[in-house]
Design a protein around this motif. Structure first.
Motif, PDB file in Angstrom:
ATOM      1  N   VAL A 128      -1.408   7.627   3.719  1.00 18.00           N
ATOM      2  CA  VAL A 128      -1.097   6.200   3.637  1.00 18.00           C
ATOM      3  C   VAL A 128       0.323   6.018   4.157  1.00 18.00           C
ATOM      4  O   VAL A 128       1.264   6.617   3.644  1.00 18.00           O
ATOM      5  CB  VAL A 128      -1.202   5.690   2.182  1.00 18.00           C
ATOM      6  N   ASP A 148       0.824   0.745   6.396  1.00 14.47           N
ATOM      7  CA  ASP A 148      -0.383   0.375   5.651  1.00 14.47           C
ATOM      8  C   ASP A 148      -0.016  -0.479   4.436  1.00 14.47           C
ATOM      9  O   ASP A 148      -0.657  -1.502   4.171  1.00 14.47           O
ATOM     10  CB  ASP A 148      -1.138   1.624   5.176  1.00 14.47           C
ATOM     11  N   ARG A 187       1.322  -3.996   5.514  1.00 11.84           N
ATOM     12  CA  ARG A 187       0.248  -4.926   5.883  1.00 11.84           C
ATOM     13  C   ARG A 187      -0.483  -5.435   4.647  1.00 11.84           C
ATOM     14  O   ARG A 187      -0.883  -6.600   4.593  1.00 11.84           O
ATOM     15  CB  ARG A 187      -0.725  -4.240   6.826  1.00 11.84           C
ATOM     16  N   PHE A 191      -5.233   1.921  -2.640  1.00 16.41           N
ATOM     17  CA  PHE A 191      -5.060   3.268  -2.098  1.00 16.41           C
ATOM     18  C   PHE A 191      -5.170   4.396  -3.129  1.00 16.41           C
ATOM     19  O   PHE A 191      -5.454   5.532  -2.764  1.00 16.41           O
ATOM     20  CB  PHE A 191      -3.694   3.393  -1.410  1.00 16.41           C
TER      21      PHE A 191
END
Length: 73
Positions: free
Chosen positions: A14, A18, A21, A52
């Motif tokens: 990750v 990421d 965003r 995540f």
């Protein structure tokens, strides 16, 4: 610094982009939050964890490592 978050991001591939965003801010802002210059809001932390790292606890991911644990006497 959020060492646990940083380590888990690395383990799972990750990137800060990421995260950027996902929470709608700049990459620099995410890096500042990870290194401890500023803080993630509770809502940001929750959405990052849920997206995540759903198998990990918020307390673990966002533990602040800038204040070391006191050494036992």
């Amino acid at each position: 610094m959020l060492k646990n978050l940083s380590a888990e991001m690395h383990r799972r591939g990750v990137s800060s982009v990421d995260v950027q965003r996902l929470i709608g801010c700049t990459d620099r802002t995410v890096r500042n939050k990870i290194n401890g210059s500023s803080s993630f809001s509770f809502d940001e932390a929750q959405v990052i964890r849920d997206t995540f790292f759903s198998d990990l606890r918020l307390e673990y991911l966002f533990a602040n490592d800038t204040h070391p644990e006191p050494k036992p006497a």
